[in-house]
Every structure is written in C-alpha cells, then in structure tokens.
Design a protein around this motif. Structure first.
Motif, PDB file in Angstrom:
ATOM      1  N   ASN A 137       6.027  20.892 -14.381  1.00  0.00           N
ATOM      2  CA  ASN A 137       6.589  21.057 -15.723  1.00  0.00           C
ATOM      3  C   ASN A 137       7.736  22.048 -15.777  1.00  0.00           C
ATOM      4  N   ASP A 138       7.948  22.839 -14.688  1.00  0.00           N
ATOM      5  CA  ASP A 138       8.975  23.875 -14.718  1.00  0.00           C
ATOM      6  C   ASP A 138      10.257  23.435 -14.038  1.00  0.00           C
ATOM      7  N   LEU A 139      10.435  22.134 -13.821  1.00  0.00           N
ATOM      8  CA  LEU A 139      11.656  21.641 -13.199  1.00  0.00           C
ATOM      9  C   LEU A 139      12.793  21.585 -14.204  1.00  0.00           C
ATOM     10  N   PRO A 140      14.018  21.696 -13.725  1.00  0.00           N
ATOM     11  CA  PRO A 140      15.158  21.490 -14.627  1.00  0.00           C
ATOM     12  C   PRO A 140      15.121  20.078 -15.219  1.00  0.00           C
ATOM     13  N   GLU A 141      15.844  19.930 -16.294  1.00  0.00           N
ATOM     14  CA  GLU A 141      15.820  18.639 -16.997  1.00  0.00           C
ATOM     15  C   GLU A 141      16.297  17.501 -16.100  1.00  0.00           C
ATOM     16  N   GLU A 142      17.354  17.782 -15.300  1.00  0.00           N
ATOM     17  CA  GLU A 142      17.863  16.730 -14.414  1.00  0.00           C
ATOM     18  C   GLU A 142      16.820  16.334 -13.369  1.00  0.00           C
ATOM     19  N   GLY A 143      16.113  17.295 -12.803  1.00  0.00           N
ATOM     20  CA  GLY A 143      15.092  16.994 -11.805  1.00  0.00           C
ATOM     21  C   GLY A 143      13.931  16.227 -12.401  1.00  0.00           C
ATOM     22  N   ALA A 144      13.478  16.648 -13.598  1.00  0.00           N
ATOM     23  CA  ALA A 144      12.373  15.940 -14.241  1.00  0.00           C
ATOM     24  C   ALA A 144      12.770  14.500 -14.560  1.00  0.00           C
ATOM     25  N   ARG A 145      14.026  14.319 -14.998  1.00  0.00           N
ATOM     26  CA  ARG A 145      14.476  12.975 -15.314  1.00  0.00           C
ATOM     27  C   ARG A 145      14.565  12.113 -14.056  1.00  0.00           C
ATOM     28  N   ALA A 146      15.020  12.710 -12.953  1.00  0.00           N
ATOM     29  CA  ALA A 146      15.112  11.962 -11.689  1.00  0.00           C
ATOM     30  C   ALA A 146      13.722  11.528 -11.218  1.00  0.00           C
ATOM     31  N   ILE A 147      12.735  12.416 -11.326  1.00  0.00           N
ATOM     32  CA  ILE A 147      11.374  12.055 -10.911  1.00  0.00           C
ATOM     33  C   ILE A 147      10.814  10.952 -11.810  1.00  0.00           C
ATOM     34  N   ALA A 148      11.072  11.058 -13.125  1.00  0.00           N
ATOM     35  CA  ALA A 148      10.581  10.044 -14.059  1.00  0.00           C
ATOM     36  C   ALA A 148      11.197   8.674 -13.759  1.00  0.00           C
ATOM     37  N   GLU A 149      12.521   8.667 -13.476  1.00  0.00           N
ATOM     38  CA  GLU A 149      13.180   7.399 -13.162  1.00  0.00           C
ATOM     39  C   GLU A 149      12.668   6.819 -11.853  1.00  0.00           C
ATOM     40  N   ALA A 150      12.465   7.694 -10.864  1.00  0.00           N
ATOM     41  CA  ALA A 150      11.937   7.220  -9.586  1.00  0.00           C
ATOM     42  C   ALA A 150      10.534   6.656  -9.759  1.00  0.00           C
ATOM     43  N   HIS A 151       9.721   7.322 -10.606  1.00  0.00           N
ATOM     44  CA  HIS A 151       8.361   6.836 -10.855  1.00  0.00           C
ATOM     45  C   HIS A 151       8.380   5.451 -11.501  1.00  0.00           C
TER      46      HIS A 151
ATOM     47  N   GLN B 271       0.837  -1.211   0.000  1.00  0.00           N
ATOM     48  CA  GLN B 271       0.000   0.000   0.000  1.00  0.00           C
ATOM     49  C   GLN B 271       0.865   1.252   0.000  1.00  0.00           C
ATOM     50  N   ARG B 272       1.943   1.242   0.762  1.00  0.00           N
ATOM     51  CA  ARG B 272       2.820   2.421   0.790  1.00  0.00           C
ATOM     52  C   ARG B 272       3.526   2.619  -0.541  1.00  0.00           C
ATOM     53  N   LEU B 273       3.945   1.531  -1.164  1.00  0.00           N
ATOM     54  CA  LEU B 273       4.570   1.661  -2.485  1.00  0.00           C
ATOM     55  C   LEU B 273       3.575   2.173  -3.517  1.00  0.00           C
ATOM     56  N   THR B 274       2.340   1.726  -3.438  1.00  0.00           N
ATOM     57  CA  THR B 274       1.303   2.223  -4.351  1.00  0.00           C
ATOM     58  C   THR B 274       1.121   3.732  -4.176  1.00  0.00           C
ATOM     59  N   SER B 275       1.064   4.164  -2.915  1.00  0.00           N
ATOM     60  CA  SER B 275       0.928   5.601  -2.655  1.00  0.00           C
ATOM     61  C   SER B 275       2.134   6.370  -3.172  1.00  0.00           C
ATOM     62  N   LEU B 276       3.334   5.810  -2.962  1.00  0.00           N
ATOM     63  CA  LEU B 276       4.540   6.474  -3.451  1.00  0.00           C
ATOM     64  C   LEU B 276       4.536   6.580  -4.966  1.00  0.00           C
ATOM     65  N   ALA B 277       4.168   5.503  -5.661  1.00  0.00           N
ATOM     66  CA  ALA B 277       4.130   5.533  -7.121  1.00  0.00           C
ATOM     67  C   ALA B 277       3.109   6.549  -7.628  1.00  0.00           C
ATOM     68  N   MET B 278       1.955   6.624  -6.972  1.00  0.00           N
ATOM     69  CA  MET B 278       0.940   7.604  -7.368  1.00  0.00           C
ATOM     70  C   MET B 278       1.440   9.024  -7.167  1.00  0.00           C
TER      71      MET B 278
ATOM     72  N   GLU C 126      10.845   3.289 -11.422  1.00  0.00           N
ATOM     73  CA  GLU C 126      11.416   2.320 -10.487  1.00  0.00           C
ATOM     74  C   GLU C 126      10.386   1.903  -9.444  1.00  0.00           C
ATOM     75  N   ALA C 127       9.599   2.866  -8.956  1.00  0.00           N
ATOM     76  CA  ALA C 127       8.565   2.548  -7.971  1.00  0.00           C
ATOM     77  C   ALA C 127       7.526   1.602  -8.559  1.00  0.00           C
ATOM     78  N   LYS C 128       7.136   1.832  -9.819  1.00  0.00           N
ATOM     79  CA  LYS C 128       6.171   0.946 -10.460  1.00  0.00           C
ATOM     80  C   LYS C 128       6.741  -0.449 -10.639  1.00  0.00           C
ATOM     81  N   GLN C 129       8.044  -0.549 -10.971  1.00  0.00           N
ATOM     82  CA  GLN C 129       8.657  -1.859 -11.155  1.00  0.00           C
ATOM     83  C   GLN C 129       8.762  -2.612  -9.832  1.00  0.00           C
ATOM     84  N   VAL C 130       9.149  -1.881  -8.775  1.00  0.00           N
ATOM     85  CA  VAL C 130       9.222  -2.502  -7.451  1.00  0.00           C
ATOM     86  C   VAL C 130       7.842  -2.973  -7.008  1.00  0.00           C
ATOM     87  N   LEU C 131       6.814  -2.159  -7.314  1.00  0.00           N
ATOM     88  CA  LEU C 131       5.454  -2.542  -6.955  1.00  0.00           C
ATOM     89  C   LEU C 131       5.030  -3.805  -7.698  1.00  0.00           C
TER      90      LEU C 131
END
Length: 418
Positions: free
Chosen positions: A259-273, A242-249, A275-280
């Motif tokens: 949408n106004d984040l730097p490219e590195e930040g947007a890429r980090a969030i996308a990778e984390a998203h 349940q916590r991983l589901t909440s984190l992925a959401m 990764e969270a879905k894969q772990v879930l």
C-alpha cells in the motif's frame, strides 16, 4: 549430326539373332512356360476333381458346400502361385492387397466370394492355364529340341547317303532354332497378358483399393492431429497455464498488500495483474478449444453442457445418448456445436439457441438452431466451411438452412459404428 555414325538396325540383326539364343529373358520365359505347364495341369486337375465332387453330391447338403469352399481355397492358392510365377520369371508387378478369396467355409462368406467378378476372373485363368500352359510349354520345348536336332540331319544321313531332304531339314532346323526364342517369348507374353487381365485388378477394384488407402491415410492423419491437440492441451495446462496462474496470484497479493508504493508503481502492478488474468482467461479458452479435458473425462454430454453454460445467449440443450461413441466423433461433435454457438453469438443477433444431440443406432445426429437474422453463408468466412470440412473428415454430412430473416438450422450426421 553425323549420319554415318548412326547405328543401322539391319547391321545389328545377325548379332541380335544370335544373342537372343542365350539371353536371360529368353530362358526365363522358357522356365515360365515349363513351370506354367506343371502348375496349370495340377491346378486344372484339382479344379476338375472338385467340380465333379460338387456335382456328384448335389443331392446332399454338406458335400457341395465343402467342395465349393475347397474350390475357392484352391482358387486362392493357385492365384498366389501363378502371381508368384509371373513375378519371378516375367517381373510382373501386382498391386498391394491380395485380392484373393480368404480361407473360409462360412456360407455367407462363400456366397460373397462366389458373387465377386474377381473370383470368376481368377477361376477362368486357372481353367485356361490348364490347357494353354501345357500346349505352350510343349510348343516351346519342341522348338528348342527339334530345331537343333534337324540341323544335324545331314550328319545322320551320311551313312545312307545325303539327299536334298536332309539339307531341307537342316535349313528348317536353323530357322526353327533361331525362331525358338521368339516363339518362347511370344507364348510367355500372351500368358502374361491373360494373367494381367484375369489375375490382376480391374479399374473399379483399383479405385476401391485407392479409396481404402486414402481413407486409412485420412484416419491416421485425423488420429495424429487429435493426439497432437491433446498433447498441446496437456502441455499448456500443466505448464504455461500453471505458471500464469501463479503469476496472477502473486500480482494480486502484491496489489493487495503493497500500500506504500507510489501511484505509478501501484498502477503498474494493477495493470499487470489485470493483464495476467486476461491472458490466463484467453489461454484457458485456447486450451478448451484445442481439446477440452471434460470431453475426455466425462463425455460429450458434460462437455456440451459446459459450452452451453458459457454461451452469452441462452441455449436449450438436449443430449440423448445411451453410450459414448468414438473419440474422434465426439471431438467433431463438440467442435461443431462450440463453433456454431460462437457464430450465433457473434453474427446471428439471436435471442436464444437450441442444441439437440441424438444417438440413433450407428449415427450421431446434431441439430443447432437459432432465431437470429439468418443469411448464414458457408462461403462468407464465418467458419461454417471449416465445420463442414471437419464433419467430412469422419465421413459425416453437413447441412445448413439459413434464409434471410431466420431461423438458421445446422444439421449434422456423424457415422459412429462401434
């Protein structure tokens, strides 16, 4: 070593000969023989009366059955009493499990008890005890009473004049008195030997008890492991999943709205998203592998349908079950099919597979077949040996046929008597 300090057995002989007269073991043996005489005579009389009653009523139907049932009950009671007597006075140990005929008058149960060699061994002991118990007690008591009485023969003969026979009786009395403990112990030891052979358990019965204990221990271990798997599945489902589901959401919302984040930040969030879905996904697979909720709630048919739907290769599934079976059997069947289909997808290079499940009487039969390359070896590290071990945990049978070139067929038979 100082040889002179070593004890010399013959020096202790006079002291031991006197000590044995009042040793606890001696008097316990005497009490054993005396109580054995009482139990033996009472039991023998009861057995003789019941046998005579049964023989006298041979022309009837009810009387012999009642007499036989009562005889078996008496046999069981006498066995319990005799074992208790041997334990109390001779410290005899008996295996757990009464191995005593139950109190019953059902004809089929009576027939099974009558056919048991154990019953006849016990019966033989009680018949022997009816005679041996009386004569052994009489001999032991005579030795203890006549020996001291003969010792005082010279005193009794003083009134009429001492004669050589009085001293002979006195000497014989001393011998009998000092021999009485050993006579008593010997008779008790012989009785203990008979009881161990006839009231105890044979090697076959001991092995049967051991097998029964091991089966019960294995069943409790399997039940405990299954309960632990369900607990872990529940904790993971209600907690970490349940916590991983909440984190992925939350990561998905951040990825879509910021949408106004730097490219590195947007890429980090996308990778984390991602990764969270894969772990879930991995966690869901783990939870499903521990103990799928659908198996608990809806049974084997629905659980195997879900397994077939998730398989990367086409699976033809047929389940013929008119009722649900034991929970541990359902779990074994589920994991066998799930692991077998996983092996097919990973190793068999098959185009399709077929799963057939049939409940025939008290046996659940599984057949998993594929048209792959064959050559599956349980010793090859593909998990087949684990499947065989899991099947054996519920006394099932596991067979695999996998010639080179295919097809591979796994056949499993699981006992599921209700």
């Amino acid at each position: 070593m100082d040889i002179s300090a070593a004890p010399i057995p013959w020096r202790r002989a006079p002291r031991d000969a006197v000590r044995v007269l009042w040793a606890g073991e001696t008097w316990r043996s005497l009490m054993h023989l005396v109580t054995g005489a009482v139990v033996g005579v009472v039991g023998g009389t009861a057995i003789a009366a019941l046998v005579a009653t049964g023989i006298g009523g041979l022309f009837t139907i009810v009387l012999p059955v009642i007499a036989a049932g009562t005889l078996l009950v008496v046999n069981g009671l006498l066995t319990a009493v005799q074992r208790s007597r041997h334990s109390a006075f001779l410290d005899a140990e008996w295996p757990e499990g009464a191995f005593t005929p139950p109190v019953t008058f059902a004809p089929r149960a009576l027939l099974a008890i009558v056919k048991s060699p154990r019953t006849w061994r016990q019966f033989s002991y009680h018949v022997i005890a009816g005679f041996y118990g009386f004569f052994a007690a009489a001999l032991a008591v005579s030795a203890w009473t006549m020996g001291p009485a003969m010792i005082f023969a010279p005193l009794l003969g003083r009134a009429a004049g001492l004669e050589p026979r009085h001293w002979i009786l006195c000497g014989a009395g001393v011998v009998v008195t000092f021999a009485a403990p050993w006579i008593t112990r010997g008779l008790a030891a012989l009785d203990a030997l008979l009881a161990r052979l006839l009231l105890g358990t044979s090697r076959t019965e001991a092995l049967e008890m051991r097998v029964t204990d091991l089966a019960a221990s294995r069943d409790s271990t399997v039940d405990a492991a299954d309960a632990e798997r369900r607990r872990i599945e529940r904790d993971l489902h209600d907690g970490a999943q349940q916590r991983l589901t909440s984190l992925a959401m939350n990561l998905g919302i951040a990825r879509a709205t910021l949408n106004d984040l730097p490219e590195e930040g947007a890429r980090a969030i996308a990778e984390a998203h991602e990764e969270a879905k894969q772990v879930l996904t991995d966690l869901r697979d783990l939870v499903r592998g521990l103990h799928p909720a659908v198996l608990e709630d809806r049974g084997l048919d629905a659980a195997l349908s879900a397994v077939a739907a998730r398989s990367p290769i086409p699976v033809r599934l047929r389940v013929g079950m008119g009722r649900r079976v034991a929970r541990d059997v359902e779990a074994v069947a589920y994991f066998v099919v799930s692991e077998a289909l996983t092996n097919v997808a990973r190793h068999a290079e098959a185009a399709n597979a077929a799963v057939e499940v049939d409940l025939e009487g008290d046996e659940l039969r599984l057949r998993i077949a594929d048209n792959g390359r064959g050559g599956a070896d349980p010793q090859g590290g593909t998990g087949l040996q684990g499947l065989a071990d899991r099947v054996r945990s519920v006394d099932g049978t596991f067979r695999i046929t996998s010639p080179l070139g295919g097809p591979t067929v796994i056949e499993v038979e699981l006992p599921c008597a209700s």
